[in-house]
Motif scaffolding. Sequence first.
Motif, PDB file in Angstrom:
ATOM      1  N   ALA A  53       0.826  -1.206   0.000  1.00  0.00           N
ATOM      2  CA  ALA A  53       0.000   0.000   0.000  1.00  0.00           C
ATOM      3  C   ALA A  53       0.860   1.255   0.000  1.00  0.00           C
ATOM      4  O   ALA A  53       0.586   2.212  -0.736  1.00  0.00           O
ATOM      5  CB  ALA A  53      -0.945  -0.013   1.203  1.00  0.00           C
ATOM      6  N   LYS A  54       1.921   1.272   0.828  1.00  0.00           N
ATOM      7  CA  LYS A  54       2.802   2.440   0.872  1.00  0.00           C
ATOM      8  C   LYS A  54       3.459   2.678  -0.485  1.00  0.00           C
ATOM      9  O   LYS A  54       3.580   3.817  -0.940  1.00  0.00           O
ATOM     10  CB  LYS A  54       3.868   2.253   1.956  1.00  0.00           C
ATOM     11  CG  LYS A  54       3.344   2.439   3.376  1.00  0.00           C
ATOM     12  CD  LYS A  54       4.463   2.637   4.380  1.00  0.00           C
ATOM     13  CE  LYS A  54       5.288   1.372   4.544  1.00  0.00           C
ATOM     14  NZ  LYS A  54       6.298   1.513   5.614  1.00  0.00           N
ATOM     15  N   GLU A  55       3.901   1.596  -1.129  1.00  0.00           N
ATOM     16  CA  GLU A  55       4.535   1.736  -2.442  1.00  0.00           C
ATOM     17  C   GLU A  55       3.544   2.283  -3.470  1.00  0.00           C
ATOM     18  O   GLU A  55       3.873   3.159  -4.272  1.00  0.00           O
ATOM     19  CB  GLU A  55       5.072   0.372  -2.888  1.00  0.00           C
ATOM     20  CG  GLU A  55       5.785   0.406  -4.225  1.00  0.00           C
ATOM     21  CD  GLU A  55       6.385  -0.939  -4.608  1.00  0.00           C
ATOM     22  OE1 GLU A  55       6.476  -1.227  -5.813  1.00  0.00           O
ATOM     23  OE2 GLU A  55       6.760  -1.707  -3.683  1.00  0.00           O
ATOM     24  N   ALA A  56       2.304   1.769  -3.435  1.00  0.00           N
ATOM     25  CA  ALA A  56       1.294   2.216  -4.400  1.00  0.00           C
ATOM     26  C   ALA A  56       0.910   3.671  -4.160  1.00  0.00           C
ATOM     27  O   ALA A  56       0.790   4.463  -5.107  1.00  0.00           O
ATOM     28  CB  ALA A  56       0.057   1.316  -4.302  1.00  0.00           C
ATOM     29  N   TRP A  57       0.743   4.062  -2.903  1.00  0.00           N
ATOM     30  CA  TRP A  57       0.344   5.436  -2.613  1.00  0.00           C
ATOM     31  C   TRP A  57       1.493   6.416  -2.874  1.00  0.00           C
ATOM     32  O   TRP A  57       1.248   7.570  -3.209  1.00  0.00           O
ATOM     33  CB  TRP A  57      -0.161   5.533  -1.179  1.00  0.00           C
ATOM     34  CG  TRP A  57      -1.660   5.547  -1.100  1.00  0.00           C
ATOM     35  CD1 TRP A  57      -2.456   6.605  -0.793  1.00  0.00           C
ATOM     36  CD2 TRP A  57      -2.554   4.451  -1.337  1.00  0.00           C
ATOM     37  NE1 TRP A  57      -3.786   6.241  -0.823  1.00  0.00           N
ATOM     38  CE2 TRP A  57      -3.879   4.923  -1.165  1.00  0.00           C
ATOM     39  CE3 TRP A  57      -2.377   3.112  -1.690  1.00  0.00           C
ATOM     40  CZ2 TRP A  57      -4.997   4.118  -1.313  1.00  0.00           C
ATOM     41  CZ3 TRP A  57      -3.497   2.297  -1.846  1.00  0.00           C
ATOM     42  CH2 TRP A  57      -4.783   2.802  -1.666  1.00  0.00           C
ATOM     43  N   ALA A  58       2.735   5.958  -2.732  1.00  0.00           N
ATOM     44  CA  ALA A  58       3.880   6.799  -3.090  1.00  0.00           C
ATOM     45  C   ALA A  58       3.934   7.013  -4.601  1.00  0.00           C
ATOM     46  O   ALA A  58       4.230   8.122  -5.077  1.00  0.00           O
ATOM     47  CB  ALA A  58       5.171   6.165  -2.586  1.00  0.00           C
ATOM     48  N   ALA A  59       3.645   5.965  -5.372  1.00  0.00           N
ATOM     49  CA  ALA A  59       3.614   6.092  -6.833  1.00  0.00           C
ATOM     50  C   ALA A  59       2.484   7.027  -7.259  1.00  0.00           C
ATOM     51  O   ALA A  59       2.634   7.825  -8.198  1.00  0.00           O
ATOM     52  CB  ALA A  59       3.444   4.716  -7.470  1.00  0.00           C
ATOM     53  N   GLN A  60       1.358   6.939  -6.573  1.00  0.00           N
ATOM     54  CA  GLN A  60       0.244   7.837  -6.857  1.00  0.00           C
ATOM     55  C   GLN A  60       0.646   9.297  -6.598  1.00  0.00           C
ATOM     56  O   GLN A  60       0.305  10.200  -7.364  1.00  0.00           O
ATOM     57  CB  GLN A  60      -0.954   7.451  -5.972  1.00  0.00           C
ATOM     58  CG  GLN A  60      -2.205   8.244  -6.229  1.00  0.00           C
ATOM     59  CD  GLN A  60      -3.373   7.768  -5.386  1.00  0.00           C
ATOM     60  OE1 GLN A  60      -4.497   7.693  -5.853  1.00  0.00           O
ATOM     61  NE2 GLN A  60      -3.133   7.438  -4.126  1.00  0.00           N
ATOM     62  N   ARG A  61       1.385   9.520  -5.508  1.00  0.00           N
ATOM     63  CA  ARG A  61       1.858  10.875  -5.189  1.00  0.00           C
ATOM     64  C   ARG A  61       2.796  11.395  -6.273  1.00  0.00           C
ATOM     65  O   ARG A  61       2.726  12.567  -6.673  1.00  0.00           O
ATOM     66  CB  ARG A  61       2.578  10.872  -3.841  1.00  0.00           C
ATOM     67  CG  ARG A  61       3.041  12.251  -3.373  1.00  0.00           C
ATOM     68  CD  ARG A  61       3.900  12.121  -2.125  1.00  0.00           C
ATOM     69  NE  ARG A  61       4.161  13.412  -1.495  1.00  0.00           N
ATOM     70  CZ  ARG A  61       5.128  14.242  -1.833  1.00  0.00           C
ATOM     71  NH1 ARG A  61       5.938  13.910  -2.837  1.00  0.00           N
ATOM     72  NH2 ARG A  61       5.284  15.389  -1.188  1.00  0.00           N
ATOM     73  N   ALA A  62       3.676  10.517  -6.757  1.00  0.00           N
ATOM     74  CA  ALA A  62       4.607  10.923  -7.809  1.00  0.00           C
ATOM     75  C   ALA A  62       3.862  11.320  -9.078  1.00  0.00           C
ATOM     76  O   ALA A  62       4.239  12.270  -9.766  1.00  0.00           O
ATOM     77  CB  ALA A  62       5.587   9.784  -8.104  1.00  0.00           C
ATOM     78  N   TYR A  63       2.780  10.601  -9.382  1.00  0.00           N
ATOM     79  CA  TYR A  63       1.994  10.926 -10.577  1.00  0.00           C
ATOM     80  C   TYR A  63       1.336  12.294 -10.429  1.00  0.00           C
ATOM     81  O   TYR A  63       1.333  13.115 -11.345  1.00  0.00           O
ATOM     82  CB  TYR A  63       0.937   9.846 -10.807  1.00  0.00           C
ATOM     83  CG  TYR A  63       0.314   9.871 -12.187  1.00  0.00           C
ATOM     84  CD1 TYR A  63       0.698   8.959 -13.158  1.00  0.00           C
ATOM     85  CD2 TYR A  63      -0.651  10.815 -12.531  1.00  0.00           C
ATOM     86  CE1 TYR A  63       0.138   8.978 -14.423  1.00  0.00           C
ATOM     87  CE2 TYR A  63      -1.208  10.852 -13.791  1.00  0.00           C
ATOM     88  CZ  TYR A  63      -0.819   9.930 -14.730  1.00  0.00           C
ATOM     89  OH  TYR A  63      -1.373   9.967 -15.979  1.00  0.00           O
ATOM     90  N   ILE A  64       0.756  12.556  -9.248  1.00  0.00           N
ATOM     91  CA  ILE A  64       0.098  13.846  -9.009  1.00  0.00           C
ATOM     92  C   ILE A  64       1.122  14.983  -9.044  1.00  0.00           C
ATOM     93  O   ILE A  64       0.856  16.061  -9.587  1.00  0.00           O
ATOM     94  CB  ILE A  64      -0.637  13.813  -7.655  1.00  0.00           C
ATOM     95  CG1 ILE A  64      -1.729  12.735  -7.678  1.00  0.00           C
ATOM     96  CG2 ILE A  64      -1.249  15.166  -7.332  1.00  0.00           C
ATOM     97  CD1 ILE A  64      -2.364  12.473  -6.328  1.00  0.00           C
ATOM     98  N   ALA A  86       5.239   3.028 -12.228  1.00  0.00           N
ATOM     99  CA  ALA A  86       5.417   2.718 -10.802  1.00  0.00           C
ATOM    100  C   ALA A  86       4.109   2.230 -10.178  1.00  0.00           C
ATOM    101  O   ALA A  86       4.099   1.311  -9.358  1.00  0.00           O
ATOM    102  CB  ALA A  86       5.922   3.954 -10.059  1.00  0.00           C
ATOM    103  N   ILE A  87       2.981   2.836 -10.584  1.00  0.00           N
ATOM    104  CA  ILE A  87       1.679   2.370 -10.095  1.00  0.00           C
ATOM    105  C   ILE A  87       1.411   0.951 -10.585  1.00  0.00           C
ATOM    106  O   ILE A  87       0.962   0.082  -9.825  1.00  0.00           O
ATOM    107  CB  ILE A  87       0.559   3.326 -10.556  1.00  0.00           C
ATOM    108  CG1 ILE A  87       0.698   4.685  -9.855  1.00  0.00           C
ATOM    109  CG2 ILE A  87      -0.818   2.734 -10.279  1.00  0.00           C
ATOM    110  CD1 ILE A  87      -0.301   5.729 -10.319  1.00  0.00           C
TER     111      ILE A  87
END
Length: 454
Positions: A53-64, A86-87
Motif C-alpha cells: 500500500a505504501k509503495e502504491a500510494w507513493a507512486a500515486q503521489r509521484a503521478y500527481i 510505478a503504479i
Amino acid sequence: GGGGGGGGGAAAAPEELPKSIEAYDEYCAATLTPFCEACAKLGPDAVQCAEVAKEAWAAQRAYILMASKCKKPAAADLQQLEPMKAIAAALQKANGLRLGRDFINHEKTVKEGLQALQWVGMEPKPREWIENFVGGSDFWSNKIRMDYKRNTDKFNQDQHDFCTHFHNMLDKLHKEYVKEYHLTGMTWNFKPGSLDAKSFSAPAAPPAAPAAAAPAAAAAPPAAAAAADAGGIGALGDALRAKGNATSGLKTVTKDMQTWRADYKGGDKPAPVAKPKVAPRAKVIKTKGTKQCEFKRQGMRWCVEAQTADDGVVEVAVTDTKHSVNVYGCFEATINITGKCKSVSVDACEKVKILLDTSISAIELVNCKRMQIQIRETAPTVSIDKTDGCLVYLSRECLDCQFVCAKSSEMNVSWPDEAGDFQEICIPEQFQHKLILDGDTPAISAGVSDLYAH
C-alpha cells in the motif's frame, strides 16, 4: 567569513509544494499511516499488505506531482510515463502477494482496493472508477469482520481496525481528495513553460508524513535541499535549457495587457481587473429525522436515523431475536448489523450500505436510492418498494431468498457460485400481460418481457 556567507546565499531554497500535494500528504497522514500501524499489530503477513500500500500510494503521489509540473501528454503516452509504470509495478506486486491461510481475505481486500489507483488515467469521472472498487474491497474486508466479529471468542479489534482504515483510504480518496482537486480527471499544468511529462523522472517521495514532521522537514539544511534538487526536476530543467528554447526570451502577455480589451487603462502598467471569487458549493447532506443509533424498549426495535459517512461504520449488535432494526433518513452511511434480528426496515435512505447476518422475516426497502444490501447468512424475503437503484449480495445459505418488488428500478442480485466467484443478474422491471377469458372468471397473465430473455 565572507566566503562562508557567499556559499549560504547561493544555496537553493526548498521548493514550495503545490496545494494538491500538500492536501495529498495530509490525506495520507490521516488514512495511510493508521492503516500501516494497524498492519504492524497483526504481524508480518499484514505488514506485507502495508508495504504494498505504501509503495502504491507513493507512486500515486509521484503521478500527481508530475501532473502539477507538466503539461498533459497524448493519451497514447500515458502508460509510458514513469509514475504510471510505478503504479503498475505496485499493482503487480500486490497480485504477487501470497499470505498465510489466516490472511487470505486481507490479501484479497488489498488486491481489489489497489485497482482503484488507476483513476489517475480516467476521465471525466475518476470518482466513479474508485467507487467501483470500494464495494469490491469491502466485500472481502467484511469477511474478516465476520471471522473476528464482536461478542465471540475470536473477536479482535485490530482486525476490525485493518478493515476500517483500508476502507477509509479509498473512501476519503474519492469523496474528499479527488472530488476537491481532480473532479473531472487528473489536473495538469497548462501554464507556459510547464515541463514535458515524458521526461519527468523525479523519484516518488514517501507519502503520509505525519503533520508534526512538516516543520522539521522545512528546517532541513540548505545544502541538503540543494543536493536533493540536483536530480529529478533540476536535472530535467538543465537538460531543457541546454537544448535551447525559441520562446525563452519572450514575455507572457496577460489579459490586462491586451489593448483591445475594454478594461485596458493604458500607461506603463495597466490596472489589473480582479476576478470575482466563486465560493465552492457546500456539500449537501440529505439526511432526515433525528440523529440517533439506539435501542428502544418500547417496540423492541433499534432506531438508526440520520447517519452519514462521517459516522464511520455504524455498529448495531442485536442480542435478541425479538428485536427489529429500523433505518431511516441516512445518507452515504455504512451500517453493520450483527446477530439474528426479527426484521430490517429501511426507509428514505440514499447511498447507504447495509450489512447484516440474519433476518427471521423480511428485509424491506421503501423510498430509497442507490442502496447496497449484503446478507451474510440468511433472510427469507427482500421487499423493494419505490426504490431506484439497489444491489443485493446473497450468501451461499441465502440462495432461496424471495424478492417482492413494486414501483422500483435498477435492481440487481449478486451471489457466489460453487467456485466462490460472484455472479450478477438484474431483477426485471418490464412485464407483459394478456387477458384470459376462457373460464367463468376473467383473469390476466403476467410474464417477464422479452427484453430480459438471455
